[in-house]
Write an enzyme that holds these catalytic residues in place. Structure first.
Site: not given
Ligand SMILES: Nc1ncnc2c1ncn2[C@@H]1O[C@H](COP(=O)(O)OP(=O)(O)OP(=O)(O)O)[C@@H](O)[C@H]1O
Ligand SMILES: [Mg+2]
Length: 200
Positions: A31-33, A35-38, A105
């Site tokens: 998913g997008l940066s 989006s909440g993957k980590s 990805s």
């Molecule tokens: N339902 C949810 N699930 C996951 N994250 C959420 C949700 N609702 C809000 N968030 C918030 O969205 C943000 C997601 O950030 P995260 O670093 O997890 O994204 P990422 O997809 O890993 O980005 P990147 O590709 O840059 O690493 C966090 O601040 C988290 O608290």
């Molecule tokens: Mg991440």
């Protein structure tokens, strides 16, 4: 490859799964940066850990600090990044564990290549779906801001494409559901498909 002969292991994947009492597979979060993957991968990992399910998280930035520190963000390097992670994920599956990967990805073809490395029941693609506007509003690392004023080039969603998964095993919509609800959706999927034990 010439002069390189595969050595069959004494302890098999099935032996390891039998001892652990559960299946092993990749949970591929894409998913997008922002989006909440980590966030989601780590929360699911914690839940699995509490349930006694062996698991490990491979996360984008951490891997780029070590294993893949020689790679950048060109289309070619992104492909190689995902290929190597796929091979590492396969080793984890072979070791009898679940491995949760949190990488943007963005290319369908790269994700397909990883899928093909594994058995059909070993690759669970989870599309962490969230509108670009919401990701940009969250901007947890301040990267969208930098991408918008040109400090970062080839940023997914801004000046590099994100190809949505065509048939993911699961879609989790993080702008509609709380983190806890999203975790429950993943766990429910694993139970429903008999990857882990428990009430469906
Ligand atoms: N339902 C949810 N699930 C996951 N994250 C959420 C949700 N609702 C809000 N968030 C918030 O969205 C943000 C997601 O950030 P995260 O670093 O997890 O994204 P990422 O997809 O890993 O980005 P990147 O590709 O840059 O690493 C966090 O601040 C988290 O608290
Ligand atoms: Mg991440």
């Amino acid at each position: 490859m010439a002069n390189i002969v595969w050595h069959h292991t004494t302890i098999t994947k099935e032996d390891r799964r039998a001892r652990n009492g559960h299946h092993s597979a990749v949970l591929w979060f894409t998913g997008l940066s922002g989006s909440g993957k980590s966030t989601l991968a780590n929360a699911v990992s914690k839940k699995l850990f509490e349930l006694g399910v062996q698991n490990y998280v491979l996360d984008g930035d951490n891997i780029r600090h070590g294993l893949n520190k020689d790679l950048g963000f060109s289309a070619e390097d992104r492909t190689e990044n995902i290929r190597r992670i796929g091979e590492v994920a396969k080793l984890f599956v072979d070791s009898g564990q679940f491995v949760l990967t949190a990488f943007i990805s963005p290319f369908e073809r790269d994700r397909q290549l990883v899928r093909q490395l594994l058995e059909a029941d070993e690759f669970i693609e989870i599309y962490v779906k969230c509108p670009l506007e919401e990701c940009e509003k969250r901007d947890p690392k301040g990267l969208y801001k930098k991408a918008r004023n040109g400090e970062i080039r080839e940023f997914t969603g801004i000046d590099s494409p994100y190809e949505e998964p065509s048939s993911p095993e699961l879609i989790v919509e993080t702008h509609l559901y709380s983190l806890e609800e999203c975790v429950n959706q993943v766990i429910a999927y694993l139970r429903h498909h008999q990857r882990i034990k428990g009430e469906k």
